[in-house]
Design a protein around this motif. Structure first.
Motif, short mmCIF file in Angstrom:
data_model
loop_
_atom_site.label_atom_id
_atom_site.label_comp_id
_atom_site.label_asym_id
_atom_site.label_seq_id
_atom_site.Cartn_x
_atom_site.Cartn_y
_atom_site.Cartn_z
N ILE A 112 0.83 -1.21 0.00
CA ILE A 112 0.00 0.00 0.00
C ILE A 112 0.86 1.25 0.00
O ILE A 112 0.64 2.19 -0.78
CB ILE A 112 -0.95 0.01 1.22
N GLY A 113 1.88 1.27 0.86
CA GLY A 113 2.75 2.44 0.93
C GLY A 113 3.47 2.70 -0.37
O GLY A 113 3.55 3.85 -0.84
N ALA A 114 4.00 1.63 -0.98
CA ALA A 114 4.70 1.79 -2.26
C ALA A 114 3.74 2.29 -3.34
O ALA A 114 4.09 3.15 -4.15
CB ALA A 114 5.31 0.45 -2.69
N GLY A 115 2.52 1.77 -3.34
CA GLY A 115 1.52 2.21 -4.32
C GLY A 115 1.18 3.68 -4.18
O GLY A 115 1.08 4.41 -5.18
N ILE A 116 1.00 4.14 -2.94
CA ILE A 116 0.68 5.55 -2.69
C ILE A 116 1.83 6.45 -3.15
O ILE A 116 1.62 7.48 -3.80
CB ILE A 116 0.38 5.79 -1.20
N VAL A 117 3.06 6.04 -2.82
CA VAL A 117 4.23 6.83 -3.22
C VAL A 117 4.33 6.92 -4.74
O VAL A 117 4.54 8.00 -5.31
CB VAL A 117 5.52 6.20 -2.64
N ILE A 118 4.14 5.79 -5.42
CA ILE A 118 4.27 5.77 -6.88
C ILE A 118 3.22 6.64 -7.53
O ILE A 118 3.51 7.41 -8.46
CB ILE A 118 4.18 4.32 -7.39
N VAL A 119 1.97 6.56 -7.06
CA VAL A 119 0.91 7.40 -7.63
C VAL A 119 1.24 8.88 -7.41
O VAL A 119 1.09 9.71 -8.33
CB VAL A 119 -0.46 7.06 -7.00
N GLY A 120 1.70 9.21 -6.21
CA GLY A 120 2.05 10.60 -5.93
C GLY A 120 3.17 11.11 -6.80
O GLY A 120 3.13 12.24 -7.32
N VAL A 121 4.19 10.27 -6.99
CA VAL A 121 5.32 10.67 -7.83
C VAL A 121 4.89 10.85 -9.28
O VAL A 121 5.31 11.80 -9.96
CB VAL A 121 6.46 9.62 -7.73
N LEU A 122 4.04 9.96 -9.77
CA LEU A 122 3.55 10.08 -11.15
C LEU A 122 2.76 11.37 -11.34
O LEU A 122 2.89 12.05 -12.36
CB LEU A 122 2.70 8.87 -11.52
N LEU A 123 1.93 11.71 -10.37
CA LEU A 123 1.18 12.96 -10.45
C LEU A 123 2.12 14.15 -10.49
O LEU A 123 1.89 15.12 -11.21
CB LEU A 123 0.23 13.09 -9.25
N THR A 124 3.19 14.07 -9.69
CA THR A 124 4.13 15.19 -9.60
C THR A 124 4.96 15.35 -10.87
O THR A 124 5.14 16.45 -11.38
CB THR A 124 5.09 14.97 -8.41
N THR A 125 5.46 14.23 -11.39
CA THR A 125 6.42 14.31 -12.48
C THR A 125 5.80 14.21 -13.86
O THR A 125 6.20 14.93 -14.78
CB THR A 125 7.47 13.20 -12.32
N GLN A 126 4.82 13.33 -14.03
CA GLN A 126 4.23 13.15 -15.35
C GLN A 126 3.53 14.41 -15.84
O GLN A 126 3.60 14.75 -17.01
CB GLN A 126 3.23 11.99 -15.33
N PHE A 127 2.86 15.10 -14.94
CA PHE A 127 2.18 16.34 -15.32
C PHE A 127 3.17 17.36 -15.84
O PHE A 127 2.95 18.03 -16.83
CB PHE A 127 1.41 16.92 -14.13
N ARG A 128 4.34 17.40 -15.17
CA ARG A 128 5.37 18.35 -15.58
C ARG A 128 5.93 17.97 -16.95
O ARG A 128 6.19 18.83 -17.78
CB ARG A 128 6.48 18.35 -14.54
#
Length: 297
Positions: free
Chosen positions: A268-284
């Motif tokens: 769960i923790g890894a999934g939350i981190v990955i989703v957050g990172v994708l939102l941060t970086t992919q949008f950019r």
């Protein structure tokens, strides 16, 4: 970058496997091996461009201390106290922190969704640190290793931003050679102090030797060259996206090799981190692509 992720996962797993050695000792000998291997590849180029290295001595010093000396010491220090899986999951929030540092150091603007992604990544990291008891933040006992990882996260994010800004000015082998040499000089008095406190560790064990050789050649040289090149081509934030795979590869390796348990909390923790990172970086990344299309048609 996939090769880089696999090598970095090996760095964590090997670091855990030889964690009987003190962390500064591991870092010092890892870099010493890398320096010896790099000498025939980087010495002449470093000497040729010595004026340029001297001109940019402050950025080179920051990159050497943040990306080589401090980051590795924090990683191996954390592995003395916490699991490989925890280290990998916490390390994977680096891309989000890199985006934030880029905003401040490189004056890059962030949108609301990116800040939301950073927040989500931090929540995922705290979830892992708190063993899922995120609502008991103030009363739970903190693992020292997880706290040490904060230093690793910050130092590698600083290194990534500095690489994007300055690394293209230097030949790749020469840059790593010079930074490795600087790191060794900085760590030498510290490792002597470490030995004076705990004694000189017995390093004749074949597992220690093989582990240090792996750390000195693969993460210290091969992965770093690939990573620096990826940052130059893709940018610090986009290159760091691939670090999302680090927890997955490391957890599988830790389960198969070190016998560590993969818990629902880790997943769960890894999934939350990955989703957050994708939102941060992919949008950019998408926004940059649109800007380039508008600019160049």
């Amino acid at each position: 970058m996939i090769i880089v992720v696999m090598i970095y996962a090996g760095n964590i797993l090997i670091g855990k496997a030889i964690s009987e050695l003190p962390p500064i000792t591991i870092t010092f000998f890892r870099l010493l091996i890398a320096f010896v291997v790099l000498f025939p590849l980087g010495y002449r180029s470093a000497w040729k461009y010595r004026d340029r290295f001297f001109k940019y001595k402050k950025p080179v010093l920051v990159m050497a201390l943040s990306g080589l000396a401090l980051f590795n010491t924090f990683i191996y220090g954390a592995l003395q106290f916490t699991t490989s899986s925890n280290v990998a999951i916490l390390e994977s929030i680096i891309p989000a922190i890199t985006v934030v540092l880029s905003a401040f150091m490189l004056k890059e603007r962030l949108k609301g969704i990116q800040w939301g992604g950073v927040g989500l990544s931090l929540i995922g990291a705290i979830w892992v640190v708190m063993d899922g008891n995120i609502l008991k933040l103030t009363v739970i006992d903190w693992n020292v290793g997880d706290l040490i990882m904060i230093g690793a996260i910050i130092t590698w994010a600083v290194y990534s931003v500095m690489v994007k800004k300055y690394m293209h000015k230097f030949p790749p082998y020469a840059a790593i050679f010079v930074m490795t040499g600087i790191s060794l000089i900085a760590l030498l008095p510290i490792v002597i102090i470490e030995w004076s406190i705990i004694g000189i560790p017995a390093m004749g064990d074949s597992n220690f030797i093989i582990g240090l050789l792996y750390l000195g050649i693969f993460p210290s040289l091969i992965a770093l060259i690939f990573y620096n090149r990826a940052v130059a081509l893709l940018g610090a934030s986009q290159a760091s996206i691939f670090l999302n795979f680090l927890p997955v590869v490391t957890m599988i390796g830790a389960y198969l090799w070190l016998g560590e348990e993969i818990t629902v909390m880790h997943v769960i923790g890894a999934g939350i981190v990955i989703v957050g990172v994708l939102l941060t970086t992919q949008f950019r990344v998408k926004r940059r692509s649109l800007e380039n299309k508008k600019r160049y048609g």
